[in-house]
Design an enzyme around this catalytic site. Structure first.
Site, PDB file in Angstrom:
ATOM      1  N   HIS A  71     -89.740  15.342 -11.588  1.00  0.00           N
ATOM      2  CA  HIS A  71     -88.419  15.307 -12.240  1.00  0.00           C
ATOM      3  C   HIS A  71     -87.456  14.494 -11.388  1.00  0.00           C
ATOM      4  O   HIS A  71     -86.794  15.062 -10.528  1.00  0.00           O
ATOM      5  CB  HIS A  71     -87.916  16.734 -12.418  1.00  0.00           C
ATOM      6  N   VAL A  77     -84.840  14.627  -8.621  1.00  0.00           N
ATOM      7  CA  VAL A  77     -83.670  15.490  -8.657  1.00  0.00           C
ATOM      8  C   VAL A  77     -84.129  16.889  -9.091  1.00  0.00           C
ATOM      9  O   VAL A  77     -85.034  17.027  -9.915  1.00  0.00           O
ATOM     10  CB  VAL A  77     -82.574  14.928  -9.592  1.00  0.00           C
ATOM     11  N   GLY A  80     -81.416  21.029 -13.326  1.00  0.00           N
ATOM     12  CA  GLY A  80     -80.276  21.932 -13.368  1.00  0.00           C
ATOM     13  C   GLY A  80     -80.646  23.331 -13.814  1.00  0.00           C
ATOM     14  O   GLY A  80     -80.079  24.321 -13.356  1.00  0.00           O
ATOM     15  N   CYS A  81     -81.645  23.436 -14.691  1.00  0.00           N
ATOM     16  CA  CYS A  81     -82.056  24.754 -15.184  1.00  0.00           C
ATOM     17  C   CYS A  81     -82.611  25.621 -14.057  1.00  0.00           C
ATOM     18  O   CYS A  81     -82.508  26.845 -14.111  1.00  0.00           O
ATOM     19  CB  CYS A  81     -83.055  24.627 -16.320  1.00  0.00           C
ATOM     20  N   ASP A  85     -81.348  29.227 -13.127  1.00  0.00           N
ATOM     21  CA  ASP A  85     -82.301  30.327 -13.053  1.00  0.00           C
ATOM     22  C   ASP A  85     -82.161  31.074 -11.730  1.00  0.00           C
ATOM     23  O   ASP A  85     -82.250  32.309 -11.707  1.00  0.00           O
ATOM     24  CB  ASP A  85     -83.736  29.832 -13.235  1.00  0.00           C
TER      25      ASP A  85
END
Length: 171
Positions: A71, A77, A80-81, A85
Site C-alpha cells: 500500500h 503509506v 488510514g483505516c 482501527d
C-alpha cells in the site's frame, strides 16, 4: 480480573490478544499483524478532557511493516483505516480494562479527518483515546474521541468512535 495496570508492554498486549488478560469471552486485541500498537504507555479511568478515561499508546514504525509492501507499490503509506482501527482497538481495550464483560466490536465513528500520513520515514505513532461516555448497563458501550500523531504531528482525528461489548446472550 487482577489489579489493573496503568501501562502495558508488548507482551501484555499479546496476552490480551490471546484472551488471557480479561478472561475468556471478554475483550481482546487482535493478534499481529493486525495489532497496531506496541505498548500502552498510560491508561486511566478518570483522565482525559471529559474525566471519563484515557488511553495513550505507541507504535514503533519500521520500514518493513507488512502494509508498506502493498500500500502502495512505489509509494508506501500506512492505510488510514489501520490507524482508525488502532483507535477502535484501544477503545475496546479500555472497556475490557474497566472490567466490563463481552467481546468488543467497533460500531461506528462520527467523523474522521486525515491531515497527514505515516510513511517508512516515520519513527513513532502515538494514539490518544479520550473517553466521552461509558455505558455499563445491559448495553456495554464506549464513546470516545481519538487522535493519532506521527512523530509528534497530529495527522488523524476522530470524534464519537463507538465500541460495544457483546456476550453470547446479547449477541
Amino acid at each position: 480480573m487482577t489489579a489493573r495496570a496503568n501501562s502495558y508492554d508488548y507482551e501484555g498486549l499479546l496476552s490480551c490478544a490471546r484472551g488471557e488478560l480479561f478472561g475468556p469471552g471478554n475483550a481482546q486485541l487482535p493478534a499481529p499483524p493486525m495489532l497496531m500498537v506496541d505498548r500502552i504507555t498510560a491508561i486511566t479511568a478518570d483522565g482525559g478532557a471529559h474525566g471519563k478515561g484515557e488511553v495513550v499508546a505507541e507504535l514503533d514504525v519500521k520500514p518493513d511493516l507488512w502494509f508498506f509492501k502493498c500500500h502502495f507499490l512505489g509509494d508506501p503509506v500506512m492505510p488510514g483505516c489501520l490507524g482508525l482501527d488502532a483507535l477502535w482497538q484501544l477503545t475496546g481495550f479500555f472497556l475490557g480494562w474497566t472490567g466490563m464483560p463481552g467481546r468488543g466490536r467497533a460500531l461506528g465513528v462520527g467523523e474522521v479527518k486525515f491531515s497527514g500520513q505515516v510513511t517508512p520515514a516515520t519513527s513513532l505513532v502515538r494514539y490518544t483515546v479520550t473517553m466521552k461516555r461509558v455505558i455499563d448497563r445491559k448495553l456495554k458501550l464506549g464513546i470516545a474521541d481519538g487522535q493519532m500523531e506521527a512523530d509528534g504531528q497530529v495527522i488523524y482525528t476522530t470524534t464519537d468512535m463507538r465500541v460495544g461489548l457483546f456476550t453470547e446472550a446479547t449477541g
